[in-house]
Design an enzyme around this catalytic site. Structure first.
Site, PDB file in Angstrom:
ATOM      1  N   GLY A 267      40.436  58.363  47.439  1.00 24.11           N
ATOM      2  CA  GLY A 267      39.165  58.542  48.128  1.00 24.11           C
ATOM      3  C   GLY A 267      38.284  57.309  48.041  1.00 24.11           C
ATOM      4  O   GLY A 267      37.787  56.813  49.053  1.00 24.11           O
ATOM      5  N   MET A 269      36.787  53.990  44.970  1.00 24.31           N
ATOM      6  CA  MET A 269      36.978  53.321  43.680  1.00 24.31           C
ATOM      7  C   MET A 269      35.686  52.704  43.185  1.00 24.31           C
ATOM      8  O   MET A 269      34.992  52.004  43.929  1.00 24.31           O
ATOM      9  CB  MET A 269      38.069  52.256  43.844  1.00 24.31           C
ATOM     10  CG  MET A 269      38.374  51.479  42.587  1.00 24.31           C
ATOM     11  SD  MET A 269      39.018  52.564  41.283  1.00 24.31           S
ATOM     12  CE  MET A 269      38.304  51.780  39.836  1.00 24.31           C
ATOM     13  N   GLU A 270      35.415  52.935  41.903  1.00 24.59           N
ATOM     14  CA  GLU A 270      34.113  52.611  41.308  1.00 24.59           C
ATOM     15  C   GLU A 270      33.980  51.183  40.772  1.00 24.59           C
ATOM     16  O   GLU A 270      33.186  50.955  39.846  1.00 24.59           O
ATOM     17  CB  GLU A 270      33.854  53.603  40.168  1.00 24.59           C
ATOM     18  CG  GLU A 270      34.746  53.448  38.908  1.00 24.59           C
ATOM     19  CD  GLU A 270      35.990  54.325  38.890  1.00 24.59           C
ATOM     20  OE1 GLU A 270      36.449  54.744  39.975  1.00 24.59           O
ATOM     21  OE2 GLU A 270      36.505  54.586  37.789  1.00 24.59           O
ATOM     22  N   ASN A 271      34.684  50.185  41.315  1.00 24.80           N
ATOM     23  CA  ASN A 271      34.570  48.795  40.855  1.00 24.80           C
ATOM     24  C   ASN A 271      33.113  48.422  40.608  1.00 24.80           C
ATOM     25  O   ASN A 271      32.243  48.735  41.416  1.00 24.80           O
ATOM     26  CB  ASN A 271      35.135  47.853  41.921  1.00 24.80           C
ATOM     27  CG  ASN A 271      36.437  48.356  42.487  1.00 24.80           C
ATOM     28  OD1 ASN A 271      37.389  48.548  41.757  1.00 24.80           O
ATOM     29  ND2 ASN A 271      36.444  48.637  43.783  1.00 24.80           N
ATOM     30  N   HIS A 303      29.909  60.462  43.137  1.00 27.96           N
ATOM     31  CA  HIS A 303      30.926  60.340  42.095  1.00 27.96           C
ATOM     32  C   HIS A 303      31.133  58.882  41.681  1.00 27.96           C
ATOM     33  O   HIS A 303      31.085  58.552  40.494  1.00 27.96           O
ATOM     34  CB  HIS A 303      32.240  60.961  42.602  1.00 27.96           C
ATOM     35  CG  HIS A 303      33.389  60.871  41.648  1.00 27.96           C
ATOM     36  ND1 HIS A 303      33.731  61.906  40.805  1.00 27.96           N
ATOM     37  CD2 HIS A 303      34.267  59.876  41.402  1.00 27.96           C
ATOM     38  CE1 HIS A 303      34.773  61.540  40.085  1.00 27.96           C
ATOM     39  NE2 HIS A 303      35.133  60.304  40.433  1.00 27.96           N
ATOM     40  N   GLU A 304      31.359  58.034  42.664  1.00 30.89           N
ATOM     41  CA  GLU A 304      31.633  56.626  42.330  1.00 30.89           C
ATOM     42  C   GLU A 304      30.387  55.978  41.719  1.00 30.89           C
ATOM     43  O   GLU A 304      30.490  55.197  40.784  1.00 30.89           O
ATOM     44  CB  GLU A 304      32.081  55.841  43.565  1.00 30.89           C
ATOM     45  CG  GLU A 304      33.284  56.433  44.316  1.00 30.89           C
ATOM     46  CD  GLU A 304      34.472  56.781  43.447  1.00 30.89           C
ATOM     47  OE1 GLU A 304      34.672  56.125  42.401  1.00 30.89           O
ATOM     48  OE2 GLU A 304      35.210  57.723  43.803  1.00 30.89           O
ATOM     49  N   GLU A 326      37.003  60.738  34.278  1.00 25.96           N
ATOM     50  CA  GLU A 326      37.122  61.505  35.518  1.00 25.96           C
ATOM     51  C   GLU A 326      36.596  62.939  35.389  1.00 25.96           C
ATOM     52  O   GLU A 326      35.857  63.414  36.241  1.00 25.96           O
ATOM     53  CB  GLU A 326      38.564  61.491  36.032  1.00 25.96           C
ATOM     54  CG  GLU A 326      39.058  60.102  36.433  1.00 25.96           C
ATOM     55  CD  GLU A 326      38.193  59.416  37.487  1.00 25.96           C
ATOM     56  OE1 GLU A 326      37.342  60.081  38.106  1.00 25.96           O
ATOM     57  OE2 GLU A 326      38.359  58.191  37.686  1.00 25.96           O
TER      58      GLU A 326
HETATM   59  N1  TRP Z   1      38.830  56.027  39.901  1.00 28.11           N
HETATM   60  C1  TRP Z   1      38.926  56.546  41.237  1.00 28.11           C
HETATM   61  C2  TRP Z   1      37.991  57.733  41.300  1.00 28.11           C
HETATM   62  O1  TRP Z   1      38.174  58.738  40.758  1.00 28.11           O
HETATM   63  C3  TRP Z   1      40.317  56.986  41.598  1.00 28.11           C
HETATM   64  C4  TRP Z   1      41.135  55.984  42.307  1.00 28.11           C
HETATM   65  C5  TRP Z   1      40.753  55.251  43.347  1.00 28.11           C
HETATM   66  C6  TRP Z   1      42.476  55.650  42.096  1.00 28.11           C
HETATM   67  N2  TRP Z   1      41.768  54.489  43.771  1.00 28.11           N
HETATM   68  C7  TRP Z   1      42.840  54.703  43.041  1.00 28.11           C
HETATM   69  C8  TRP Z   1      43.413  56.066  41.206  1.00 28.11           C
HETATM   70  C9  TRP Z   1      44.102  54.164  43.117  1.00 28.11           C
HETATM   71  C10 TRP Z   1      44.686  55.533  41.264  1.00 28.11           C
HETATM   72  C11 TRP Z   1      45.009  54.597  42.209  1.00 28.11           C
HETATM   73  O2  TRP Z   1      36.974  57.700  41.851  1.00 28.11           O
HETATM   74 ZN    ZN Z   2      36.498  59.151  39.540  1.00 25.67          ZN
END
Ligand code: TRP
Ligand code: ZN
Length: 879
Positions: A267, A269-271, A303-304, A326
């Site tokens: 969905g 990613m929280e970079n 969430h992110e 998570e």
């Molecule tokens: N950390 C992300 C989330 O929960 C999850 C996630 C995003 C992820 N991209 C990914 C996990 C690629 C594994 C691979 O918001």
């Molecule tokens: Zn997450």
């Protein structure tokens, strides 16, 4: 296929690395074909590291082009490099700078991990182990370092250059190239690194934090989609304000950027400071996005963003602790939605999701604890158990401690562990300390797989005015865990008197009872209430206060009574579900249902619909029979999905048929011509109206198809149009094929709407669906590597079309297995995810079971599979 036990990683083997990398200085030279990555890593031995201890860095499909330490090139004998690792045999036993260079080909990277291209844009995905596809590194979450990233790229292809943190320099680099330098002051693990380079549009805004700092916000997207990012921006600002209000957490950098890309494995990613999103979780406009999409965007943006504190500032020591970030962050996003919208409706929908996604996982071959203690492929542990059960565990903690006690624990967590990579043990310890309680037994929730069954039986003794509830909990064995311990179950409850009002008691014994909650921590207990004036009706597990399967001795009359009188909205909803479930099970078992019972349930639904105290969104959820998958799980063995489907259809017609007039009336009254608004009340109104339309069509009410066809044609927003289409396609009415064709051509230019068409097409529960899916896959223009398209079509089929996926002739299983084999060569994560659809196989009746098993065995014997897919397959077939 090999069973690679040598690849298994165990929690018990965790050890800190003998070296630490404290600073990372990256230089990316991006050209249209290749990207050259130069890395300067500041390395330090740990105090206790013995001389001669090699430094081993992770890599994945890398090839080293140069290497030096403190500026001096290394002799060939001083290191060993292959595509998966780089070993410096005898590094200096002091701080030094390791300099490496690798050349990447992002264009050919179809796994979408590491640096890849999506729609021309260069972007990265590093969680969990993607950074090692960018450069040799200690790619483990307990190594925190400060990152600096310099990017040089062709100005025309990539006018926008982004990375984590703050922009510190930029300029021309000659030859049509330009550069930017980004610095992130917060030490972070490599999985939070991100870079984006592309030709993107954007919208900007700002947020002023509670302490008065101004944060510049931007959302980047494909040109022309800017307007579609406004809802995401609105959601972001509300998330930032909420985290300050509810948890006292302020944002910490001066910039927060979001980038929407079209090719993404999950969905979002929280970079740090640079969240990257699957564009389906950013773009929204009324004509193309449904209410569900709006709510999904709001939730995932939140969430992110919330990960900035729960995940980034405090991260995981190792990937076994994934649930630490998570589960907690899902809990936080659930609370956000509850506060922004309706708490009751949110709770019911979350439980529906939990039961549809997590319970089958927990009761099948892929069951694992929320904190696993071994894995072969960590990507396969981004599961409903880690996320959703993880959130339930945090929720139980909050229930046990109360809001103030929970907040005290969270405050201590942030105070004590900020800047650290930590564990579930450390998380539980702060709650124990802040509340002066023992959470040793509670911890079992993280360690033990399986959904407990809670059995409750009550009795009343009028003479002594005592009321007794006998409780029993049991968890069945799961793979690798033959015996189970009793768990701590917070069981919220209420006693309801004959007139519907709450009843009190003067004393309780047999278990801890407080705050309208029984705390069961043993396998069995007999809870005795004294001073109970009348025989009450028991409302147990209010708000679904623990993630268990509940059996009670309530009668159908009791349940219908609760559906009317329970002050707990969750149990009102649950009671109707239970009545429907009992009728469905009876009919599937071969006994014709009792007409009076069907009539009473219909009456309860009619009362619900007519109520002027219940809100529309609640009514929309309440007017339902249990889903086919839910019925299948309750039956548990020798399941025949076609029989479940047919009986449920008949029951639906029997229950809702007599309500057609009332439903049609209400449907008409819920119409309005106000412009689309995404707020909870308007959303609820549309949900109810569309639920009624679906019920009218499914129960074959006279005129229903015409109504749906009209709604489809007249719809002014996607919520209404898609609901009409799905109702017609689900019942496969005479008009359905033409409507599907119309929908496809009408939205041919929008890939995210195409996904909706793919999903509806894949869900049709009749013969012919596999041919239709295969025809779409074979179209030359079908984007074979895009996860959204593939998931909409094939994952939807495997997960939500049980009558066709589990066809008795095995054609559905073979189709999915063949697909998995093909796509595994392109994107192992998508392949492994689709394969999990097979997890229902052990509970099917023998013919289908054998057909599934043979499709799986064939996949297993058919040659090399990725570690992702091989891991799922091995666990799926283990017995
Ligand atoms: N950390 C992300 C989330 O929960 C999850 C996630 C995003 C992820 N991209 C990914 C996990 C690629 C594994 C691979 O918001
Ligand atoms: Zn997450």
């Amino acid at each position: 296929m090999r069973t690679e036990t040598e690849h298994t990683i165990y929690l018990k083997d965790y050890a800190p690395s003998p070296y630490r990398i404290t600073a990372v200085d990256l230089d990316f030279k991006i050209t249209s074909e290749t990207t050259r990555v130069q890395a300067l890593l500041t390395v330090e031995p740990r105090e206790d590291t013995a001389p001669g201890t090699p430094l081993v860095l992770d890599g994945d499909e890398l090839s080293l082009s140069s290497i030096a330490i403190d500026g001096a090139p290394l002799m060939l004998s001083a290191y060993v490099a292959d595509s998966n690792s780089l070993t410096i045999t005898e590094p200096p036993l002091r701080r030094f700078v390791l300099e490496t260079e690798v050349v990447l080909r992002p264009e050919g990277n179809t796994s979408l991990m590491g640096l890849y291209r999506s729609g021309g844009t260069w972007c990265t995905q590093c969680e969990p182990e993607g950074f090692r596809r960018i450069t040799y590194y200690l790619d483990r979450p307990d190594n925190l370092a400060v990152f600096k990233a310099r990017m040089t790229a062709p100005l025309e292809l990539a006018p926008v250059l982004l990375a984590n943190g703050n922009l510190v320099d930029k300029g021309e680099a000659g030859d049509g190239m330009h550069y930017a330098v980004w610095e992130d002051p917060f030490p972070k693990p490599a999985y939070l690194f991100a870079l984006v380079a592309g030709d993107l549009g954007s919208i900007t805004d700002s947020f002023t934090t509670a302490s008065g700092r101004r944060v510049a916000l931007a959302i980047y997207c494909a040109h022309g989609k800017e307007e579609q990012c406004l809802w995401a921006m609105d959601s972001l600002k509300r998330s930032m304000a909420w985290d300050e209000r509810r948890f006292g957490r302020e944002y910490d950098l001066d910039i927060f950027n979001i980038v929407a890309v079209s090719d993404f494995n999950f969905g979002a990613m929280e970079n740090k400071g640079l969240n990257i999103f699957n564009d389906k979780l950013v773009f929204a406009q009324p004509e193309t996005a449904t209410d569900g999409d709006y709510e999904g965007i709001e939730r995932v943006i939140a969430h992110e963003y919330f990960h900035n504190w729960t995940g980034n500032r405090i991260t995981c020591r190792d990937w076994f602790q994934l649930c630490l970030k998570e589960g907690l962050t899902v809990y936080r996003d659930q609370e956000f939605t509850s506060d922004e919208r309706s708490r009751a409706v949110k709770r019911i929908s979350d439980v529906v999701t939990l039961r549809a996604a997590q319970f089958p996982e927990d009761g099948g071959p892929l069951a694992h604890p929320a904190r696993p203690d071994q894995y072969r492929e960590i990507n396969n542990f981004y599961t409903a158990t880690v996320y959703e059960k993880g959130a339930e565990i945090v929720r139980m903690l909050a229930t046990l401690l109360g809001e103030a006690g929970f907040r005290k624990g969270m405050d201590l967590y942030f105070e004590r562990h900020d800047g650290e990579a930590t564990t579930i043990e450390a998380f539980l310890a702060v709650f124990a300390e802040a509340n002066d309680i023992d959470l040793e037994q509670f911890k079992t929730w993280y360690l033990q797989a399986g959904t407990p069954r809670l059995v409750a039986e009550d009795s009343y003794d009028a003479a002594s005015q005592t009321y007794t509830i006998k409780l029993k909990q049991e968890t069945k064995p799961t793979p690798g865990q033959p015996t189970k311990q009793p768990l701590v179950l917070p069981i919220k409850f209420g006693l309801i008197g004959p007139n519907g009002s709450p009843m009190g008691w003067s004393g309780a014994s047999g278990a801890e009872v407080r705050d309208e909650m029984i705390i069961l921590d043993s396998a069995e207990a007999e809870v005795i209430f004294t001073g109970v004036a009348n025989k009450p009706v028991l409302s147990l597990l209010r708000g679904f206060s623990a993630p268990v399967n509940l059996d009670t001795n309530l009668t159908q009359e009791n349940r219908l009574f609760l559906a009317q009188h329970d002050s707990d909205p969750f149990n009102r909803w649950q009671s109707l579900q239970d009545v429907g479930m009992a009728l469905a099970l009876q009919a599937i078992g071969g006994k014709p249902w009792d007409d009076a019972a069907v009539k009473s349930l219909g009456g309860a639904f009619a009362d619900t619909l007519a109520s002027d105290t219940l809100d529309d969104a609640f009514k929309a959820l309440a007017l339902s029979l249990p889903a086919e998958s839910q019925i299948a799980r309750t039956i548990g063995r020798d399941v025949d999905p076609s029989r479940i489907h047919d009986v449920r259809d008949q029951l639906l017609a029997a229950v809702f048929g007599p309500l057609a007039m009332a439903m049609q009336d209400a449907y008409g009254r819920l119409d309005d011509d106000a412009p689309y608004a995404p707020d909870a009340a308007s959303n609820g109104r549309r949900a109810l109206r569309n639920k009624l339309l679906g019920l009218l069509v499914a129960s074959k009410a006279p005129g229903a198809e015409a109504l749906a066809a009209e709604q489809y044609a007249q719809a002014r927003n996607m919520t209404d149009r898609l609901a009409a289409l799905a109702a017609m396609a689900g019942a496969w009415t005479a008009d359905a094929p033409a409507l599907l064709a119309d929908f496809r051509s009408r939205f041919a230019a929008d890939p995210l709407v195409l996904d909706k068409w793919l999903a509806v097409t894949a869900s049709v529960p009749g013969d012919g669906v596999i041919d239709r899916i295969q025809a779409v896959l074979a179209e030359p223009s079908f984007p074979k590597a895009n996860p959204n398209r593939l998931r909409s079509l094939v994952a939807t089929f495997a997960m939500s079309n049980p009558t066709q996926f589990a066809r008795p002739d095995g054609a559905g299983f073979r189709f999915v297995a063949d697909f998995v084999r093909d796509i595994d060569l392109i994107n192992p994560q998508v392949a492994a995810r689709v394969l999990t659809g097979f997890r229902i196989w052990p509970m099917l009746e023998s013919g289908r079971r054998e057909a599934a098993k043979s499709a799986l065995s064939e996949l297993q014997s058919g040659g090399t599979l990725s570690r992702n897919t091989a891991d799922i397959l091995t666990r799926m077939l283990a017995e």
